[in-house]
Write a protein that holds these residues in place. Structure first.
Motif, mmCIF file in Angstrom:
data_model
loop_
_atom_site.group_PDB
_atom_site.id
_atom_site.type_symbol
_atom_site.label_atom_id
_atom_site.label_comp_id
_atom_site.label_asym_id
_atom_site.label_seq_id
_atom_site.Cartn_x
_atom_site.Cartn_y
_atom_site.Cartn_z
ATOM 1 N N PRO A 472 35.557 45.797 29.985
ATOM 2 C CA PRO A 472 35.874 44.988 31.168
ATOM 3 C C PRO A 472 37.282 45.214 31.702
ATOM 4 O O PRO A 472 37.491 45.225 32.920
ATOM 5 C CB PRO A 472 35.691 43.554 30.657
ATOM 6 C CG PRO A 472 34.728 43.669 29.527
ATOM 7 C CD PRO A 472 35.032 44.981 28.873
ATOM 8 N N ASP A 473 38.267 45.424 30.803
ATOM 9 C CA ASP A 473 39.636 45.635 31.261
ATOM 10 C C ASP A 473 39.800 46.936 32.037
ATOM 11 O O ASP A 473 40.784 47.104 32.766
ATOM 12 C CB ASP A 473 40.592 45.658 30.064
ATOM 13 C CG ASP A 473 40.816 44.279 29.478
ATOM 14 O OD1 ASP A 473 40.411 43.297 30.136
ATOM 15 O OD2 ASP A 473 41.389 44.188 28.373
ATOM 16 N N GLN A 493 26.655 35.855 34.710
ATOM 17 C CA GLN A 493 26.765 37.088 33.932
ATOM 18 C C GLN A 493 28.022 37.868 34.306
ATOM 19 O O GLN A 493 28.698 38.448 33.442
ATOM 20 C CB GLN A 493 25.539 37.957 34.173
ATOM 21 C CG GLN A 493 24.265 37.384 33.568
ATOM 22 C CD GLN A 493 23.106 38.341 33.759
ATOM 23 O OE1 GLN A 493 23.199 39.497 33.372
ATOM 24 N NE2 GLN A 493 22.036 37.863 34.349
ATOM 25 N N LEU A 494 28.338 37.883 35.587
ATOM 26 C CA LEU A 494 29.552 38.572 36.023
ATOM 27 C C LEU A 494 30.785 37.924 35.402
ATOM 28 O O LEU A 494 31.694 38.617 34.925
ATOM 29 C CB LEU A 494 29.641 38.539 37.544
ATOM 30 C CG LEU A 494 30.857 39.224 38.168
ATOM 31 C CD1 LEU A 494 30.855 40.722 37.850
ATOM 32 C CD2 LEU A 494 30.878 39.011 39.676
ATOM 33 N N LEU A 495 30.821 36.584 35.385
ATOM 34 C CA LEU A 495 31.946 35.883 34.763
ATOM 35 C C LEU A 495 32.002 36.153 33.262
ATOM 36 O O LEU A 495 33.076 36.275 32.679
ATOM 37 C CB LEU A 495 31.839 34.383 35.031
ATOM 38 C CG LEU A 495 32.137 33.938 36.461
ATOM 39 C CD1 LEU A 495 31.699 32.493 36.681
ATOM 40 C CD2 LEU A 495 33.624 34.100 36.778
ATOM 41 N N ALA A 496 30.834 36.238 32.634
ATOM 42 C CA ALA A 496 30.812 36.510 31.192
ATOM 43 C C ALA A 496 31.293 37.933 30.893
ATOM 44 O O ALA A 496 32.012 38.165 29.918
ATOM 45 C CB ALA A 496 29.401 36.303 30.647
ATOM 46 N N VAL A 518 32.865 30.265 43.494
ATOM 47 C CA VAL A 518 32.368 30.227 42.108
ATOM 48 C C VAL A 518 33.244 31.088 41.203
ATOM 49 O O VAL A 518 33.635 30.678 40.103
ATOM 50 C CB VAL A 518 30.900 30.706 42.057
ATOM 51 C CG1 VAL A 518 30.465 30.951 40.615
ATOM 52 C CG2 VAL A 518 29.980 29.688 42.716
ATOM 53 N N LEU A 519 33.583 32.290 41.661
ATOM 54 C CA LEU A 519 34.380 33.198 40.831
ATOM 55 C C LEU A 519 35.805 32.689 40.653
ATOM 56 O O LEU A 519 36.405 32.878 39.593
ATOM 57 C CB LEU A 519 34.385 34.593 41.455
ATOM 58 C CG LEU A 519 33.016 35.292 41.547
ATOM 59 C CD1 LEU A 519 33.142 36.631 42.259
ATOM 60 C CD2 LEU A 519 32.404 35.482 40.165
ATOM 61 N N THR A 558 36.496 32.584 32.270
ATOM 62 C CA THR A 558 36.974 33.630 33.164
ATOM 63 C C THR A 558 37.032 33.082 34.579
ATOM 64 O O THR A 558 36.102 32.423 35.032
ATOM 65 C CB THR A 558 36.028 34.841 33.137
ATOM 66 O OG1 THR A 558 35.943 35.344 31.807
ATOM 67 C CG2 THR A 558 36.534 35.937 34.067
ATOM 68 N N ARG A 559 38.102 33.351 35.268
ATOM 69 C CA ARG A 559 38.171 33.013 36.677
ATOM 70 C C ARG A 559 39.007 34.059 37.390
ATOM 71 O O ARG A 559 39.706 34.859 36.760
ATOM 72 C CB ARG A 559 38.732 31.609 36.898
ATOM 73 C CG ARG A 559 40.135 31.372 36.393
ATOM 74 C CD ARG A 559 40.532 29.906 36.547
ATOM 75 N NE ARG A 559 41.909 29.681 36.135
ATOM 76 C CZ ARG A 559 42.961 29.825 36.930
ATOM 77 N NH1 ARG A 559 42.775 30.193 38.182
ATOM 78 N NH2 ARG A 559 44.178 29.601 36.488
#
Length: 588
Positions: A472-473, A493-496, A518-519, A558-559
């Protein structure tokens, strides 16, 4: 915002106008409900009557919001802009929605912004396609910037300090003659909806687009926002229908899609010779050319629009077969698509648009971090790792995957639910010499190439195809969902997965604002999105439920922070605007 429909957007604009009128009268929140109730019970003009309306605001859907004789009831009237006084015919009072729909008749007193000499279509103010032809183009762009501003103010559910100033809308190089796809239609013979009518037409039916506010088709000979090739195709199809109308017992939609054959200057041939060449054509185009070889070369030449540049000649034709193949060039890249499928319909702005995404898909360099419109979200003293990978969700035929691929040394993957889109995307990667060297077309093991995968986006980020393969990084994600936006399961799922950078592209800035909210909050709760019970792990008994609760508490939230938001005008003369939001993961 649940579905992103124009009705949802219009209802919010109406309510906000009513509230602003109440506040102007010092009514405050206490009288807002009373004013709405009064407007429902007041004596309203009879349906079918003609009245003069003063237009005070423009809705985000492109219609004018107007008032009648000092009443605070809102009237929706198309083809009008703030400052106009227009004559309109009352169509319907929607008492529960607290507004009235009216049909535009004429301008009584024009707004200073209105200049009807700018209108280039004789069907304007009747056809439902365009709303802004009377406006200067710079003013259209300002209106579209305001539409984006209102979308994030009303639907993101974010405090103002978390939404950066909306940047100016990027205009289209072409304001007319830009649409590479039009779909005029004709209705079935009279009585076709009653019983099993098999009678053909007695004469050529009207062929065109819907009358504004009506369920009937306006006969349109020519559409000036279409490209020259599309307009030639429209003329040809109307001539065909003038002869073949007797073959039809029901209505149909006609596809008009521009396709380009690019010939380098040093090998430029005549159009007839070029149409017979099959070496550089994809198989489906070679088959189509073989089937259509009967017309004489002169007829083929008449249907070809030649565009000359210093390096090449573009031979543009119009495809009418939904199963045929269209070809477009975006800068140095070539794209083949099923002619009836989705691909951006304004080729003139695509090089500017894709270049903007290229400039923003990666974080800004440290030297540019002081820019006032950039939000720095990384607080670690050590520099973050290089972003090496791209995931293109809702990839279609690969527009972003391909045009961004050179920026990602680890590899780029495009994912779409449509097998046909993935087939064409892989073919487009091969046409641009970018296809991954992996022996398996569905393998996602990064090797610096481009590959595509047919998969449901809602099962993407939690599957083995992504987890463990794309750190992810070191990953950026580009999203370009349909008008309804993303659903709750996808956003969770995107946030996870938590990619370091997200670029969200949308043809509906209202659902985009909802999803970006939301994000930024890091949760789907309260967003208005329909929850999918199957998208999350279910706790069975009490013990399982407690374990799940403890697991959720331990999970890092995650945000994201919004770096920039900007509109692009893919559809001049209309109220539509494309949005691009750039997001950075917040590392705390």
């Amino acid at each position: 915002m649940a579905t992103g429909s124009s009705e949802e957007v219009l209802a919010v604009d109406v309510q906000n106008l009513i509230e602003s009128l109440n506040q102007a009268d010092d009514g405050g929140a206490e009288t807002a409900g009373n004013e709405a109730e009064d407007s429902m019970t007041e004596n309203l003009p009879e349906e079918g009557s003609e009245v003069d309306l003063d237009v005070v605001e423009l809705a985000s859907t492109g219609e004018g919001l107007a008032l009648y004789k000092g009443s605070k009831r809102v009237y929706i009237v198309p083809f009008a802009v703030p400052g106009d006084t227009v004559k309109a015919k009352i169509y319907r009072h929607l008492r529960d929605e607290n507004y009235t729909v009216a049909d535009f008749i004429s301008v009584v007193t024009p707004s200073p912004e209105r200049d009807d000499s700018r209108v280039q279509c004789k069907y304007f103010a009747a056809c439902s396609g365009c709303q802004f032809q009377m406006l200067d183009y710079a003013h259209q762009l300002r209106l579209k910037k305001r539409i984006v501003e209102k979308a994030f103010r009303h639907f993101s559910q974010l405090p103002p300090e978390l939404v950066p100033a909306i940047q100016d809308t990027i205009g289209s190089p072409l304001q007319y003659g830009y649409r590479t796809k039009l779909t005029p239609h004709f209705d079935g013979p009279p009585g076709g909806r009653r019983g099993n009518n098999k009678q053909p037409f007695g004469s050529r039916p009207p062929i065109g687009f819907m009358l504004k506010g009506k369920r009937s088709t306006l006969d349109i000979e020519d559409c000036p926002i279409g490209t020259d090739a599309v307009r030639l195709g429209m003329k040809r199809e109307r001539a065909r229908m003038a002869v073949e109308y007797g073959k039809y017992t029901r209505g149909a939609t006609i596809l008009l899609r521009e396709s380009t054959k690019r010939v380098p200057k040093k090998t430029t041939t005549t159009a007839a010779e070029d149409n017979s060449s099959s070496l550089s054509q994809p198989p489906s185009e070679r088959e189509t050319a073989a089937k259509d070889s009967s017309p004489p070369p002169a007829a083929e030449e008449d249907d070809v629009v030649r565009v000359e540049t210093d390096e090449y000649t573009d031979l543009k034709t119009c495809v009418t077969d939904n199963n045929g193949t269209s070809t477009e060039y975006v800068g140095p890249y070539v794209f083949h698509n099923p002619a009836g499928s989705f691909f951006q319909n304004n080729n003139s702005i695509l090089p500017v648009f894709t270049d903007y995404i290229r400039q923003h898909i990666l974080p800004p360099s440290p030297s540019s971090s002081s820019s006032p419109d950039i939000t720095t979200t990384t607080t670690s003293p050590s520099p973050p790792p290089q972003i090496k990978y791209l995931i293109d969700a809702y990839s279609g035929s690969g527009l972003f995957t391909i045009t961004l691929s050179s920026l990602f040394p680890g590899g780029s993957v495009g994912i779409d639910i449509s097998d046909a889109s993935i087939t064409y995307a892989s073919r487009n990667a091969a046409s641009n010499s970018l296809l991954s060297s992996s022996p398996s077309p569905n393998s996602l093991s990064p090797d610096g190439g481009v590959r595509f995968l047919a998969a449901d986006a809602n099962a993407l980020f939690t599957g083995p195809e992504v987890l463990g393969r794309y750190p992810p990084d070191e990953t950026a994600v580009v999203l370009d969902p349909p008008r309804k936006g993303c659903d709750a399961g996808f956003l969770r799922q995107l946030l996870a997965f938590a990619p370091r950078r997200v670029v969200y592209v949308s043809c509906n800035v209202h659902t985009q604002a909802r999803d970006v909210g939301v994000l930024v909050r890091g949760e789907t709760a309260g967003s208005g999105l329909q929850e999918d019970d199957g998208a999350e792990e279910k706790g069975g008994d009490d013990a399982g439920g407690k374990k799940k609760e403890e697991k959720e508490k331990k999970k890092k939230k995650t945000r994201y922070a919004i770096e920039s938001i900007r509109g692009f005008d893919f559809f001049p003369q209309t109220g539509h605007v494309e949005g691009v939001a750039v997001l950075n993961r917040v590392d705390e």
